[in-house]
Design a protein around this motif. Structure first.
Motif, mmCIF file in Angstrom:
data_model
loop_
_atom_site.group_PDB
_atom_site.id
_atom_site.type_symbol
_atom_site.label_atom_id
_atom_site.label_comp_id
_atom_site.label_asym_id
_atom_site.label_seq_id
_atom_site.Cartn_x
_atom_site.Cartn_y
_atom_site.Cartn_z
ATOM 1 N N SER A 1 2.171 -19.068 -28.951
ATOM 2 C CA SER A 1 0.821 -19.102 -30.057
ATOM 3 C C SER A 1 1.390 -18.164 -30.578
ATOM 4 O O SER A 1 0.672 -19.097 -32.246
ATOM 5 C CB SER A 1 -0.184 -18.689 -29.137
ATOM 6 O OG SER A 1 -0.496 -17.369 -28.598
ATOM 7 N N ALA B 1 -2.206 -28.320 -31.539
ATOM 8 C CA ALA B 1 -1.670 -27.841 -30.339
ATOM 9 C C ALA B 1 -1.314 -26.688 -30.205
ATOM 10 O O ALA B 1 -0.895 -27.057 -28.871
ATOM 11 C CB ALA B 1 -0.425 -27.922 -31.519
ATOM 12 N N ARG C 1 -2.988 -24.868 -26.527
ATOM 13 C CA ARG C 1 -2.841 -25.542 -25.454
ATOM 14 C C ARG C 1 -2.045 -24.999 -25.404
ATOM 15 O O ARG C 1 -1.017 -24.911 -23.635
ATOM 16 C CB ARG C 1 -2.339 -26.768 -25.497
ATOM 17 C CG ARG C 1 -2.807 -28.309 -25.260
ATOM 18 C CD ARG C 1 -1.576 -29.519 -25.145
ATOM 19 N NE ARG C 1 -1.136 -29.964 -26.555
ATOM 20 C CZ ARG C 1 -0.611 -30.539 -27.895
ATOM 21 N NH1 ARG C 1 -2.227 -31.359 -28.003
ATOM 22 N NH2 ARG C 1 -0.292 -30.830 -28.483
ATOM 23 N N VAL C 2 -1.212 -23.546 -25.780
ATOM 24 C CA VAL C 2 -0.178 -22.488 -25.589
ATOM 25 C C VAL C 2 -1.193 -21.441 -25.246
ATOM 26 O O VAL C 2 -0.934 -20.417 -24.694
ATOM 27 C CB VAL C 2 0.509 -22.463 -25.986
ATOM 28 C CG1 VAL C 2 1.417 -24.242 -25.975
ATOM 29 C CG2 VAL C 2 0.697 -22.304 -27.798
ATOM 30 N N GLU D 1 6.623 -22.743 -26.785
ATOM 31 C CA GLU D 1 5.953 -21.737 -26.093
ATOM 32 C C GLU D 1 4.183 -20.776 -26.463
ATOM 33 O O GLU D 1 3.761 -19.961 -25.723
ATOM 34 C CB GLU D 1 6.432 -21.300 -25.320
ATOM 35 C CG GLU D 1 6.413 -22.997 -23.953
ATOM 36 C CD GLU D 1 7.491 -21.995 -22.471
ATOM 37 O OE1 GLU D 1 6.951 -21.341 -21.564
ATOM 38 O OE2 GLU D 1 8.743 -21.952 -22.592
#
Length: 581
Positions: A519, A544, A547-548, A517
């Motif tokens: 970054s 990926a 997305r966070v 979760e």
């Protein structure tokens, strides 16, 4: 729920039916019902020789049961033995169902089964009830073990209070079997006794080592200000004795017991340690340490640090579970803090939000509660780092303020020292930050999160070798706790700062797996992959990470890291990985 039953009611009815009914009705009105009313109970069912009474508080239910037995005994003082009523009482905590005026449910059934286990004139309660009242009522319940009760699939642990004990309580005397120096009640805070470790080898040298490591663990745990630790002179009276851990806990007035053993052979030593919840007999944690015995004091210090670092998060977790079982209105500020700590340790966004809400409640209850301010400062700092707040600058400001508030109320709280140090480090005030972080570790040398934070600040100050040593120690101190993903990430970051990219890579991969979760974990891994030429892998992690966290740009990273010594190597790796300006 309290269940009551008259012993030998059929015999009394056979002798004098009308008189028995009239006397029982009078006894209820004059002795029993006043107790129920005083304790806020409500009689929900009368069954001739039995009754069911509901309470909003389990403490009130148990206190009422004892008072009922005492009132019945006093009311019948001049009644001949053959005509006296004797009640058996049982108390359970559980859900009940109200359907068309009738109460049903397992909570009622178990209360009735427990009542049947009680002596005439006595009381029997479930293990769940005992857990709720053991700290609050001075009643010497006896653990009668697991009971297989009718129509229940699982055995139930039960505790009994004898008629003699109830009578003694009415007179203010020690209960039978107790000395005038009754065992101390459990303190409000979590409590632990460290027993003298057993020397399994027999030699006097190992005996000194076993005593030394036990004493050092006592000293280390005593640094945890939220934990009540029994002094060495009390816990060592059980040395070389075969004892029941539950008995030790009762006699010393603690909830947890730590015990261990030492065995030496051929220049090596093995130390086995286990942490036990004495109330339930549950083994919370156990570990085995095998070491070369070249420097006995170094080995003793190392194992002590590992044990203390491992115990702290596990005790927080256990206390969080225990407190979460209490009714909402009965949870005090300490209970809210413990529940918050359990949530914080899970390091997720939802848990962080819930923890902050609990800590705000605790501070509203007690504005001077330093530990609540300290944990809230860390929760806010972490949420800001993870971009979980709308304004990160304001989040960091609030975190620093709560750290200041905590230190104003208790200057010796290591968590608030750590968060103030991190706040200063984030602002680029490295010298001041290191002073605070070193102070946190002086207060608690086994503070794994504090070690990691100290290493992070050393990295930012450009002291790479020291940073690597300190972050590596954090990983070794507590490799299995929920912050382990953070420890490995910062250790990997320290290695990257020192341009040891190949060594950093496995730590950074592990950190992303442990906590996806955040970054920041992706950022460091992307930079490392860039330096190692792993461009395809870097691109996968860039996708990926999108997305966070907010979009990646070298200019933003350069601005965010401008105060830190590792800025250049970090941004260079990101550029090689294909991050745009």
């Amino acid at each position: 729920m309290l269940a009551a039953d008259v012993v030998g009611y059929s015999r009394l009815m056979g002798v004098d039916e009308a008189g028995t009914v009239a006397r029982l009705k009078a006894l209820r009105a004059e002795a029993v019902e006043p107790c129920i009313a005083r304790r806020g109970g409500r009689t929900v069912k009368l069954m001739g020789d039995g009754a069911l009474v509901a309470f909003a508080s389990v403490v009130e239910a148990v206190a009422c049961a004892v008072e009922i037995q005492q009132a019945i005994a006093a009311h019948q003082g001049e009644v001949v033995a053959e005509r006296r009523f004797a009640f058996r009482l049982g108390v359970n905590l559980g859900d009940v169902i109200l359907d068309e005026g009738e109460f049903y449910g397992d909570g009622i059934n178990l209360a009735a089964r427990l009542q049947a286990l009680a002596e005439a004139g006595g009381l029997c309660i479930s293990g769940m009830v005992h857990e709720q009242v053991r700290d609050k009522l001075p009643y010497p319940f006896e653990d009668i073990g697991e009971q297989q009760l009718k129509n229940l699939t699982r055995p139930v642990r039960a505790y009994a209070l004898s008629p003699a004990s109830i009578a003694a309580l009415a007179q203010g005397e020690p209960a039978p079997g107790q000395s005038c120096n009754a065992p101390p009640p459990l303190p409000d805070a979590p409590s632990i006794a460290v027993l003298a470790f057993t020397n399994m080898s027999g030699g006097p040298e190992q005996s000194h080592f076993a005593d030394g490591i036990s004493e050092d663990i006592i000293t280390g745990l005593s640094r945890l200000r939220w934990l009540f630790v029994i002094a060495r002179n009390s816990s060592f009276v059980y040395r070389d004795k075969a004892v029941d851990v539950r008995q030790v806990a009762r006699e010393l007035g603690v909830r947890y017991v730590l015990e261990g053993s030492v065995r030496a052979a051929g220049g090596r030593i093995r130390v086995v340690v286990q942490l036990i919840d004495a109330g339930t007999g549950k083994h919370i944690w156990a570990e085995k340490y095998d070491r070369e015995l070249a420097d006995i004091f170094a080995v003793q210090d190392e194992i002590t640090e590992h044990v203390v670092a491992a115990i702290e998060p596990r005790l927080y977790a256990e206390e969080g579970v225990r407190v979460s079982g209490r009714p909402p209105g009965s949870v005090d500020a300490w209970g809210l803090v413990v529940r918050a700590m359990g949530l914080i340790s899970k390091v997720g966004r939802r848990q962080s939000d819930e923890a902050q809400a609990l800590l705000h409640q605790a501070i509203a209850m007690d504005p001077t509660y330093a530990r609540a301010h300290a944990l809230l400062s860390w929760a806010l700092w972490w949420a800001s780092l993870c971009y979980w707040v709308p304004d990160t600058r304001e989040g960091y400001r609030q975190a620093a303020q709560h750290a200041e508030d905590a230190l104003a109320h208790d200057s010796s709280d290591p968590c608030s020292r750590m968060t103030r140090g991190l706040s200063l480090s984030t602002a680029g005030q490295h010298d001041r930050a290191l002073v605070e972080l070193e102070a946190a570790l002086a207060l608690n040398p086994s503070f794994a999160l504090g070690r990691s934070a100290h290493g992070w600040a050393l990295l930012r100050a450009g002291r790479y070798d020291e940073a690597i040593a300190e972050t590596g120690k954090a990983v070794r101190l507590s490799p299995a706790d929920s912050f382990a993903g953070i420890y490995t990430a910062i250790h990997g970051l320290a290695l990257l700062g020192a341009r040891r990219f190949a060594e950093a890579l496995p730590h950074l991969r592990a950190s992303v797996s442990a906590f996806a979760e955040y970054s920041g974990h992706y950022n460091t891994l992307i930079s490392c992959c860039g330096h190692l030429g792993l461009i395809d892998e870097a691109q996968e992690f860039i996708a990926a990470r999108a997305r966070v966290g907010p979009p990646l740009h070298l200019s933003v990273l350069r601005e965010n890291l401008r105060h830190y010594a590792h800025c250049e190597v970090f941004v260079e790796g990101m550029r090689k990985a294909g991050v745009p300006e």
